[in-house]
Design a protein around this motif. Structure first.
Motif, PDB file in Angstrom:
ATOM      1  N   ILE A 173       0.839  -1.207   0.000  1.00  0.00           N
ATOM      2  CA  ILE A 173       0.000   0.000   0.000  1.00  0.00           C
ATOM      3  C   ILE A 173       0.868   1.249   0.000  1.00  0.00           C
ATOM      4  N   GLU A 174       1.978   1.226   0.733  1.00  0.00           N
ATOM      5  CA  GLU A 174       2.858   2.391   0.816  1.00  0.00           C
ATOM      6  C   GLU A 174       3.430   2.736  -0.556  1.00  0.00           C
ATOM      7  N   ARG A 175       3.795   1.716  -1.335  1.00  0.00           N
ATOM      8  CA  ARG A 175       4.459   1.970  -2.612  1.00  0.00           C
ATOM      9  C   ARG A 175       3.475   2.164  -3.762  1.00  0.00           C
ATOM     10  N   TYR A 176       2.396   1.327  -3.801  1.00  0.00           N
ATOM     11  CA  TYR A 176       1.533   1.341  -4.980  1.00  0.00           C
ATOM     12  C   TYR A 176       0.146   1.939  -4.722  1.00  0.00           C
ATOM     13  N   GLY A 177      -0.366   1.842  -3.510  1.00  0.00           N
ATOM     14  CA  GLY A 177      -1.701   2.342  -3.218  1.00  0.00           C
ATOM     15  C   GLY A 177      -2.581   1.255  -2.635  1.00  0.00           C
ATOM     16  N   VAL A 178      -3.819   1.628  -2.290  1.00  0.00           N
ATOM     17  CA  VAL A 178      -4.760   0.711  -1.660  1.00  0.00           C
ATOM     18  C   VAL A 178      -5.498  -0.078  -2.734  1.00  0.00           C
ATOM     19  N   PRO A 179      -5.448  -1.424  -2.712  1.00  0.00           N
ATOM     20  CA  PRO A 179      -6.174  -2.218  -3.710  1.00  0.00           C
ATOM     21  C   PRO A 179      -7.676  -2.221  -3.427  1.00  0.00           C
ATOM     22  N   GLN A 180      -8.443  -2.649  -4.429  1.00  0.00           N
ATOM     23  CA  GLN A 180      -9.900  -2.724  -4.259  1.00  0.00           C
ATOM     24  C   GLN A 180     -10.317  -4.065  -3.670  1.00  0.00           C
ATOM     25  N   HIS A 181      -9.687  -5.144  -4.091  1.00  0.00           N
ATOM     26  CA  HIS A 181     -10.016  -6.485  -3.618  1.00  0.00           C
ATOM     27  C   HIS A 181      -8.718  -7.197  -3.245  1.00  0.00           C
ATOM     28  N   ALA A 182      -8.860  -8.216  -2.385  1.00  0.00           N
ATOM     29  CA  ALA A 182      -7.713  -9.040  -2.007  1.00  0.00           C
ATOM     30  C   ALA A 182      -8.146 -10.501  -2.015  1.00  0.00           C
ATOM     31  N   LEU A 183      -7.513 -11.300  -2.893  1.00  0.00           N
ATOM     32  CA  LEU A 183      -7.757 -12.740  -2.963  1.00  0.00           C
ATOM     33  C   LEU A 183      -6.750 -13.414  -2.039  1.00  0.00           C
ATOM     34  N   LEU A 184      -7.235 -13.995  -0.939  1.00  0.00           N
ATOM     35  CA  LEU A 184      -6.350 -14.492   0.108  1.00  0.00           C
ATOM     36  C   LEU A 184      -6.506 -15.994   0.270  1.00  0.00           C
ATOM     37  N   ASP A 185      -5.409 -16.611   0.660  1.00  0.00           N
ATOM     38  CA  ASP A 185      -5.427 -18.010   1.047  1.00  0.00           C
ATOM     39  C   ASP A 185      -6.200 -18.144   2.354  1.00  0.00           C
ATOM     40  N   ASN A 186      -6.694 -19.356   2.625  1.00  0.00           N
ATOM     41  CA  ASN A 186      -7.509 -19.559   3.814  1.00  0.00           C
ATOM     42  C   ASN A 186      -6.677 -19.903   5.045  1.00  0.00           C
ATOM     43  N   GLY A 187      -5.361 -19.699   5.002  1.00  0.00           N
ATOM     44  CA  GLY A 187      -4.516 -20.013   6.143  1.00  0.00           C
ATOM     45  C   GLY A 187      -4.812 -19.129   7.342  1.00  0.00           C
ATOM     46  N   ARG A 188      -4.389 -19.581   8.525  1.00  0.00           N
ATOM     47  CA  ARG A 188      -4.670 -18.846   9.760  1.00  0.00           C
ATOM     48  C   ARG A 188      -4.005 -17.477   9.756  1.00  0.00           C
ATOM     49  N   GLU A 189      -2.857 -17.356   9.051  1.00  0.00           N
ATOM     50  CA  GLU A 189      -2.158 -16.079   9.049  1.00  0.00           C
ATOM     51  C   GLU A 189      -2.927 -15.009   8.273  1.00  0.00           C
TER      52      GLU A 189
END
Length: 701
Positions: free
Chosen positions: A319-335
């Motif tokens: 976010i600091e370098r490119y900006g705030v994304p609209q969506h985030a496709l995330l793995d289902n891991g606990r982290e």
């Protein structure tokens, strides 16, 4: 009564097309039947066919009995009901290629007949002419005309298909129903036994129970014909194999833009790395975020294990370098599903979802979270980038001897001979990721031979980018609670580093919370109180070399600047000096003696048995008279100190108050001014003094 046969002489082609009982449906098999039954040996029953093509014709009496009966049966004048146009074309689609080709040939024959008929020849003679020229029986041509009667020319082809080609072959019956069911039940297991072993076990059961045993090739054909491939995969390979059998979905990215969606996942490198503070070499974990549209890797961080803190910092870098994304496709891991990252997001597969969850980093920034399907690599395009990194990073020549292999059975011969320092590992990974992003020749639907960098940069300059505020930037730093400021100046200590700013005297001795970057402790701390309010930034105080004169001078200069600034602030805080305050105090005439309020609760002290007896009312001792005189003198002095004005008599005020109290007791009306004055005067020390004297000595004469 029979009217005789429909036709006396038949060629092999006409017999095959007539569909008569007990006759084959192909010309070759009809000729085989003629040879087998010696039709040509019957005198007067065979003749050479006239016309183009030649061949032999057979008399109808040579045909099997049922075929002769069919030829002599009276014709049914009722036309065969025609199927609808849609059904006809549906049957045409189900027909075989050979049946479609024959339908086209029939349509050409009918067109030729109609063309000759249009030239002036009667239809019957036209049919005979075309039949002789094409080698087709006249009866077949007339039958074809009957099929297309009343049908539009454009739909004739569908009605000329031989419907015998549409008949589905019946599934072969089980050669031994119960035996085959035993084999099938044994064969359809996740253990995946061979059909031969299942057959042999079924034979043992059949011999014991007296069941018929068909040959194995019949059982194999029956199972192949009755069990579909999906059912076979489900029983012998499981649900996951069935899911892979279903065709994958192709997802189009051409309508997307950079940062419309980013994807994140963890990758564990097959390289031994020497991590600071760890005794043994480890395999480093890296969290990676990439742009779904272009495929470019945008941010990454390293750690010993997968955890939400590293995810938080990597998101901050992105976010600091490119900006705030609209969506985030995330793995289902606990982290990734941790509440610090995605708290408040519905449909998480991990952790309990509570309506009172504190929003995580992504919901606070307005990023919509999309969860990847668990255990489905196809739903995460970043897996393709990981395959590239496995080859170009883990097997890099700089890591020779540190490569571990991608599974326990693939260890190289020099396994465990080296461990790469973390700094060297970081440098190589950064170099290879940059090469990964800059490599040309990408073949995605948006790349067209360009590199990931070119695709991203081309779209990025035309996309509206959301930037994070200073307050939002602090959200992705790690949070630590329970730090206590130094009792003298509020200084903080964390991981061996010291942090202090001039404002921190306010947190001296207090517990606070702080946010920081674990990979850059020298960047300082952002300090919050335990309620979550931001207090300020605390820069890092770096240790200086013992003999460094320059560092000592810098420290002394900062300290002197702090002292001067504090002095200026201290002077600005004092609006009046001590001499001015003392003069104003003397002018105010403030008494140094304390005036005690009247006690509301009085405890009586019991008289001593030998104490002198009190005088009867109305008789006063010398001591009482002297005490009253002293009290009167004290009241007079107090009144004189207050510098009463002309005509301001304390006794007169008390007498006035007494008169007003009498009026109040009798219920007589008083003015508002009299009531207000009486209420204020009754609260004064002067009134209480006169009242005590009157209670002690009675009404003055």
């Amino acid at each position: 009564m029979s009217d005789g046969p429909r036709q006396e002489w038949w060629s092999a082609t006409e017999l095959a097309a007539a569909g008569l009982p007990d006759l084959p449906g192909s010309k070759r098999k009809v000729n085989d039947m003629a040879v087998r039954e010696n039709w040509r040996g019957q005198p007067g029953k065979v003749r050479r066919r006239k016309g183009v093509g030649g061949g032999m014709e057979y008399h109808w009496t040579l045909l099997p009995t049922r075929a002769r009966l069919a030829l002599t049966e009276p014709r049914d004048e009722a036309p065969e009901p025609k199927i609808g146009r849609d059904d006809a074309w549906a049957e045409y689609e189900r027909a075989t290629a050979a049946a479609r080709r024959k339908a086209s040939e029939r349509l050409a024959v009918l067109a030729e007949v109609e063309e000759i008929e249009a030239a002036g020849m009667v239809r019957s003679l036209a049919v005979t002419t075309v039949a002789t020229r094409s080698g087709t029986s006249e009866k077949s041509i007339w039958n074809w005309f009957g099929r297309v009667e009343g049908i539009a020319y454009s739909d004739r082809l569908a009605y000329l298909v031989d419907r015998r080609s549409l008949r589905k072959k019946a599934a072969p019956s089980a050669p031994g129903a119960e035996f085959c069911q035993i084999v099938k039940s044994d064969f359809l297991r996740l253990a995946g036994p061979s059909l031969t072993s299942c057959y042999d076990r079924a034979v043992r059961i059949a011999e014991k129970e007296g069941l018929p045993v068909p040959p194995i090739h019949q059982v194999r054909s029956w199972i192949k014909a009755t069990i579909s491939e999906p059912v076979l995969i489900y029983h012998r390979k499981g649900v996951e194999a069935l899911r892979r059998y279903y065709p994958h979905q192709t997802r189009d990215k051409s309508a997307m833009v950079p940062l419309e969606c980013v994807q994140g996942d963890y990758h564990k490198f097959d390289v031994f790395v020497r991590w600071p503070g760890e005794k043994d070499p480890i395999r480093v974990q890296m969290v990676v975020f990439s742009d779904v549209y272009s495929g470019k890797i945008l941010a990454w961080r390293f750690d010993i294990s997968a955890n939400s803190h590293t995810v938080q910092l990597a998101l901050g870098d992105l976010i600091e370098r490119y900006g705030v994304p609209q969506h985030a496709l995330l793995d289902n891991g606990r982290e990734f599903a941790a509440k610090a990252i995605t708290g408040g997001t519905p449909t998480r597969f991990r952790f309990k979802i509570d309506d009172e969850d504190i929003p995580g980093l992504l919901p606070l920034l307005g990023v919509k979270v999309i969860w990847a399907t668990p255990y489905s690599g196809q739903s995460k395009p970043i897996e393709r980038a990981f395959r590239d990194l496995c080859d170009r990073v883990a097997k890099h020549p700089a890591f020779e001897g540190a490569y571990t292999g991608n599974n326990p059975l693939a260890k190289p011969e020099n396994y465990g001979t080296r461990a790469i320092p973390l700094a060297d590992f970081r440098a190589v990974v950064a170099e290879e990721i940059e090469a990964h992003n800059a490599r040309p020749g990408r073949r995605s639907e948006v790349a067209f031979g360009r590199s990931f960098n070119d695709v991203f940069n081309d779209g990025y300059q035309r996309t509206a980018i959301s930037r994070a505020t200073d307050e939002q930037r602090r959200l992705w730093l790690l949070r630590v609670e329970g730090l206590r400021g130094d009792s003298k100046n509020g200084e903080l200590k964390l991981h061996g580093s010291r942090y202090w700013a001039e404002w921190m005297y306010r947190i001296a001795g207090q517990k606070i919370a702080a946010r920081f970057d674990q990979d850059d402790l020298h960047a300082g701390l952002h300090v919050y109180d335990l309620a979550g309010s931001y207090l300020g930034h605390a820069p890092c105080m770096e240790a200086a070399p013992f003999l460094s004169v320059e560092d000592a001078r810098t420290h002394a200069r900062k300290r002197n600047q702090f002292i001067r600034a504090t002095k200026d602030l201290a002077k600005a805080e004092r609006e009046f000096d001590h001499a001015e305050i003392a003069a104003r105090l003397r002018a105010a005439g403030k008494s140094v003696e304390d005036e005690l309020p009247e006690a509301e609760v009085v405890r009586m002290v019991p008289a001593h048995p030998k104490a002198p007896k009190p005088q009867r009312p109305g008789r006063q001792t010398t001591d009482q008279i002297e005490s009253a005189a002293r009290l009167d003198a004290q009241i007079t002095r107090i009144s004189e100190r207050r510098a009463p004005g002309p005509g301001d008599d304390p006794r007169g005020r008390f007498e006035r108050a007494t008169q007003l109290e009498a009026m109040q007791a009798e219920g007589r009306l008083m003015t508002a001014e009299q009531s207000s004055w009486l209420a204020d005067y009754q609260q004064s020390a002067e009134y209480r003094g006169f009242a005590r004297m009157r209670r002690a000595f009675g009404q003055d004469e």
